[in-house]
Scaffold this motif. Structure first.
Motif, PDB file in Angstrom:
ATOM      1  N   HIS A   1       0.628  -1.144  -0.143  1.00  0.00           N
ATOM      2  CA  HIS A   1       0.071  -0.064   0.013  1.00  0.00           C
ATOM      3  C   HIS A   1       0.961   1.215   0.114  1.00  0.00           C
ATOM      4  CE1 HIS A   1       0.755  -1.070   4.206  1.00  0.00           C
ATOM      5  NE2 HIS A   1       0.865   0.145   4.411  1.00  0.00           N
ATOM      6  N   VAL A   2       0.227   2.332  -0.235  1.00  0.00           N
ATOM      7  CA  VAL A   2       0.964   3.726  -0.302  1.00  0.00           C
ATOM      8  C   VAL A   2       1.496   4.030   1.267  1.00  0.00           C
ATOM      9  CG1 VAL A   2       0.792   6.207  -0.660  1.00  0.00           C
ATOM     10  CG2 VAL A   2      -0.349   4.465  -2.423  1.00  0.00           C
ATOM     11  N   ALA A   3       2.617   4.276   1.403  1.00  0.00           N
ATOM     12  CA  ALA A   3       2.960   4.272   2.855  1.00  0.00           C
ATOM     13  C   ALA A   3       2.078   5.636   3.440  1.00  0.00           C
ATOM     14  CB  ALA A   3       4.569   4.644   2.892  1.00  0.00           C
ATOM     15  N   GLY A   4       1.902   5.439   4.596  1.00  0.00           N
ATOM     16  CA  GLY A   4       1.016   6.651   5.328  1.00  0.00           C
ATOM     17  C   GLY A   4      -0.584   6.434   4.881  1.00  0.00           C
ATOM     18  N   SER A   5      -0.938   5.639   4.057  1.00  0.00           N
ATOM     19  CA  SER A   5      -2.448   5.584   3.898  1.00  0.00           C
ATOM     20  C   SER A   5      -3.101   4.636   4.950  1.00  0.00           C
ATOM     21  CB  SER A   5      -2.661   4.891   2.517  1.00  0.00           C
ATOM     22  OG  SER A   5      -2.223   3.817   2.228  1.00  0.00           O
ATOM     23  N   PHE A   6      -4.403   4.977   4.989  1.00  0.00           N
ATOM     24  CA  PHE A   6      -5.199   4.062   5.952  1.00  0.00           C
ATOM     25  C   PHE A   6      -6.078   3.160   5.404  1.00  0.00           C
ATOM     26  CE2 PHE A   6      -4.876   8.251   8.780  1.00  0.00           C
ATOM     27  CZ  PHE A   6      -3.469   7.841   9.254  1.00  0.00           C
ATOM     28  N   ASN A   7      -6.407   1.977   5.726  1.00  0.00           N
ATOM     29  CA  ASN A   7      -7.180   0.763   5.251  1.00  0.00           C
ATOM     30  C   ASN A   7      -8.500   0.846   5.921  1.00  0.00           C
ATOM     31  OD1 ASN A   7      -7.148  -2.632   4.917  1.00  0.00           O
ATOM     32  ND2 ASN A   7      -8.043  -1.245   3.646  1.00  0.00           N
ATOM     33  N   PHE A   8      -9.484   1.252   5.087  1.00  0.00           N
ATOM     34  CA  PHE A   8     -10.832   1.277   5.504  1.00  0.00           C
ATOM     35  C   PHE A   8     -11.746   0.455   4.746  1.00  0.00           C
ATOM     36  CE2 PHE A   8      -9.513   4.613   8.198  1.00  0.00           C
ATOM     37  CZ  PHE A   8     -10.364   4.531   9.641  1.00  0.00           C
ATOM     38  N   GLU A   9     -11.862  -0.809   4.590  1.00  0.00           N
ATOM     39  CA  GLU A   9     -12.516  -1.637   3.528  1.00  0.00           C
ATOM     40  C   GLU A   9     -13.800  -1.241   3.038  1.00  0.00           C
ATOM     41  OE1 GLU A   9     -11.023  -6.253   3.908  1.00  0.00           O
ATOM     42  OE2 GLU A   9     -12.102  -5.395   5.754  1.00  0.00           O
ATOM     43  N   ALA A  10     -13.798  -1.196   1.903  1.00  0.00           N
ATOM     44  CA  ALA A  10     -15.260  -0.660   1.106  1.00  0.00           C
ATOM     45  C   ALA A  10     -16.405  -1.589   1.338  1.00  0.00           C
ATOM     46  CB  ALA A  10     -14.987  -0.743  -0.378  1.00  0.00           C
ATOM     47  N   ASP A  11     -15.911  -2.899   1.602  1.00  0.00           N
ATOM     48  CA  ASP A  11     -17.161  -3.879   2.100  1.00  0.00           C
ATOM     49  C   ASP A  11     -17.223  -3.957   3.618  1.00  0.00           C
ATOM     50  OD1 ASP A  11     -17.354  -4.525  -0.383  1.00  0.00           O
ATOM     51  OD2 ASP A  11     -15.994  -6.298  -0.472  1.00  0.00           O
ATOM     52  N   GLY A  12     -16.453  -3.187   4.335  1.00  0.00           N
ATOM     53  CA  GLY A  12     -16.877  -2.851   6.028  1.00  0.00           C
ATOM     54  C   GLY A  12     -17.712  -1.805   5.974  1.00  0.00           C
TER      55      GLY A  12
ATOM     56  N   GLY B   1       9.210   3.989  -8.778  1.00  0.00           N
ATOM     57  CA  GLY B   1      10.319   3.429  -8.216  1.00  0.00           C
ATOM     58  C   GLY B   1      10.176   3.740  -6.585  1.00  0.00           C
ATOM     59  N   ALA B   2       9.208   4.348  -6.027  1.00  0.00           N
ATOM     60  CA  ALA B   2       8.856   4.269  -4.783  1.00  0.00           C
ATOM     61  C   ALA B   2       8.551   2.954  -4.125  1.00  0.00           C
ATOM     62  CB  ALA B   2       7.913   5.275  -4.396  1.00  0.00           C
ATOM     63  N   PRO B   3       9.076   2.614  -2.870  1.00  0.00           N
ATOM     64  CA  PRO B   3       8.729   1.320  -2.347  1.00  0.00           C
ATOM     65  C   PRO B   3       7.348   1.381  -1.828  1.00  0.00           C
ATOM     66  CG  PRO B   3      10.192   2.528  -0.878  1.00  0.00           C
ATOM     67  CD  PRO B   3      10.061   3.383  -2.180  1.00  0.00           C
ATOM     68  N   LEU B   4       6.654   0.140  -1.848  1.00  0.00           N
ATOM     69  CA  LEU B   4       5.505   0.189  -1.047  1.00  0.00           C
ATOM     70  C   LEU B   4       5.509  -0.329   0.376  1.00  0.00           C
ATOM     71  CD1 LEU B   4       3.241  -1.830  -3.914  1.00  0.00           C
ATOM     72  CD2 LEU B   4       3.386   0.645  -3.649  1.00  0.00           C
ATOM     73  N   ALA B   5       4.612   0.071   1.114  1.00  0.00           N
ATOM     74  CA  ALA B   5       4.495  -0.243   2.455  1.00  0.00           C
ATOM     75  C   ALA B   5       3.879  -1.337   2.637  1.00  0.00           C
ATOM     76  CB  ALA B   5       4.063   0.727   3.414  1.00  0.00           C
ATOM     77  N   SER B   6       4.229  -2.258   3.766  1.00  0.00           N
ATOM     78  CA  SER B   6       3.362  -3.814   3.691  1.00  0.00           C
ATOM     79  C   SER B   6       3.494  -4.086   5.306  1.00  0.00           C
ATOM     80  CB  SER B   6       3.847  -4.822   2.840  1.00  0.00           C
ATOM     81  OG  SER B   6       5.379  -4.995   3.044  1.00  0.00           O
ATOM     82  N   PHE B   7       2.716  -5.031   5.727  1.00  0.00           N
ATOM     83  CA  PHE B   7       2.972  -5.534   7.101  1.00  0.00           C
ATOM     84  C   PHE B   7       2.415  -6.841   7.100  1.00  0.00           C
ATOM     85  CE2 PHE B   7      -0.845  -2.856   7.155  1.00  0.00           C
ATOM     86  CZ  PHE B   7      -1.837  -3.649   7.369  1.00  0.00           C
ATOM     87  N   PRO B   8       2.768  -8.006   7.902  1.00  0.00           N
ATOM     88  CA  PRO B   8       2.232  -9.340   7.802  1.00  0.00           C
ATOM     89  C   PRO B   8       0.941  -9.466   8.471  1.00  0.00           C
ATOM     90  CG  PRO B   8       3.997  -9.164   9.557  1.00  0.00           C
ATOM     91  CD  PRO B   8       3.906  -7.825   8.859  1.00  0.00           C
TER      92      PRO B   8
END
Length: 452
Positions: free
Chosen positions: A280-291, A347-354
């Motif tokens: 994901h874009v570093a710094g963005s927040f995840n609010f699922e559209a289906d939630g 070229g910008a890296p994506l952020a991620s987490f497990p």
């Protein structure tokens, strides 16, 4: 012969209704985007002659005023409610004729709000349905604490009296059709089932099977936090909401998205939590559209802060925009549709987490990690992992500094709220693992769960 069409807003946990006969109909508690009401009327071949509000809503922006304007319908609002627009004031016992043989009768039912009014639909003198708004719900009642803290106990007592009045005056076969109670935070408890009658509620509703003092003590003890955006809904509805605007938002490219993040604005990724965690874009927040995007985003975002939406498809974006206008987030500052690579500079890296499960947490061991529980207080009280930190998800963005140092394993009851919390922590630079699992699995995994 009468009809009643139920139109559900699952995201907000509400329902609204279109009821009528062969030629005319009444719309009850319509949402701001009322095109579904117009479509239902068109399918029935009826004209909407009346639009009614059971109360000044605290959990969504009404479409009643504008629906009445575009249809030429009479707009009925409880007489005691203080509003800034012309309407037909409704008092206890008032009736309106929808068409020959079909009458709507107002019944004062204070409790959810001081001026709450239910509407009983009568066919040739017989009550066939009661539109109970936030008064009598399925198995419970509407919350009495959304108006003014000093009125809460008084309104709780009024709520008890109101539902007893409905039960005493209406036949057992009368359908009970509430606005709230299907996941709405306006309900004092969550409903079981999706339809009911007066007769059923007499045996199943705690407000009708419990004497007043015990009922009031129980309902006051069970009240939880109110979504922060509720503070803005009542005033907006009393002032008269502006017409809804669902036209597409301005398109943001990768550079603008980066600039908005740098300016401290909220960039919200609507993709599912699995895709977000993977990249994901570093710094963005995840609010699922289906939630429950409307509830949780409106609850957590600082009111008035610009929001940029990132979606996989135009349809996903349009649906989210529609959800948000219902709670007063009128226009996204910008939006982008496509893939996460299109939302980042080349070229910008994506952020991620497990992501993991409770079994994964048990295998990791709980001694050297932070376990963060983002469920509500009542969920926590029913059972929690020993040694876990508790910050409800709607408070987390203001309390990030309270999360202890270390890798944070964050969980909720099922995974959606944990994903929101994980995105907030990730944006703040924390090492985080999102537990995407049902809390019932914690005990099975061998984790030390404290109950009671």
């Amino acid at each position: 012969m009468f009809f009643i069409d139920t139109i559900e807003l699952a995201g907000l946990g509400n329902r609204h209704y279109l009821a009528g006969g062969t030629d005319a109909a009444v719309a009850v508690d319509p949402p701001r985007d009322f095109d579904q009401v117009l479509a239902a009327a068109a399918r029935r071949g009826v004209r909407i002659t009346h639009v009614v509000e059971t109360h000044i809503h605290n959990d969504y922006v009404t479409g009643g005023l504008e629906l009445a304007r575009v249809t030429g319908a009479s707009y009925l609002v409880p007489a005691g409610a203080h509003v800034s627009f012309a309407r037909v004031p409704v008092s206890d016992g008032d009736t309106v004729t929808v068409e020959a043989g079909l009458v709507l009768r107002a019944v004062a039912t204070p409790g959810h709000t001081p001026h709450h009014t239910a509407y009983v639909l009568e066919e040739r003198g017989t009550a066939v349905a009661a539109f109970t708004g936030g008064s009598l719900l399925i198995g419970t009642v509407g919350r009495p604490d959304l108006v003014e803290p000093r009125l809460t106990e008084q309104l709780a007592r009024a709520q008890h009296a109101s539902v007893h009045r409905l039960a005493a005056e209406l036949p057992d076969a009368t359908a009970v059709l509430p606005t709230h109670g299907f996941g709405s935070f306006c309900s004092s408890a969550q409903a079981e089932g999706d339809h009911t009658t007066i007769g059923r509620e007499k045996t199943a509703n705690t407000a009708l099977t419990t004497e007043a003092d015990s009922f009031v003590a129980e309902i006051l003890a069970g009240l939880e936090d109110v979504p922060a955006y509720y503070a803005h809904m009542g005033p907006a509805n009393a002032a008269g909401p502006a017409p809804v605007d669902l036209t597409p938002a301005a398109v943001a490219d990768a550079g603008e998205i980066a600039d908005r993040l740098a300016a401290g604005e909220w960039v919200v990724d609507l993709r599912n939590r699995v895709a977000f965690a993977e990249g994901h874009v570093a710094g963005s927040f995840n609010f699922e559209a289906d939630g429950k995007i409307a509830t949780y985003l409106a609850w957590m975002v600082p009111w008035g802060k610009p929001v940029t939406l990132l979606a996989e498809t135009p349809e996903q974006l349009a649906a989210a925009q529609r959800e948000l206008v219902r709670v007063g987030i009128d226009r996204p500052a910008a939006a982008a549709v496509g893939t996460v690579r299109e939302w980042t500079d080349e070229g910008a890296p994506l952020a991620s987490f497990p992501r993991s499960t409770f079994a994964g947490l048990a295998g990791q061991g709980t001694e050297n990690v932070v376990i963060l529980d983002v469920r509500r207080d009542s969920e926590r009280a029913a059972g929690h992992i020993e040694g876990s930190v508790h910050i409800p998800v709607h408070q987390l963005h203001q309390r990030l500094g309270e999360v202890p140092a270390g890798t944070v394993w964050v969980h909720c009851a099922g995974g959606m709220r944990a994903a929101i919390a994980a995105s907030l922590l990730d944006a703040a630079g924390r090492d985080v693992v999102a537990v995407d699992d049902g809390f019932d699995s914690a005990t099975a995994a061998g984790l030390p769960v404290i109950t009671g």
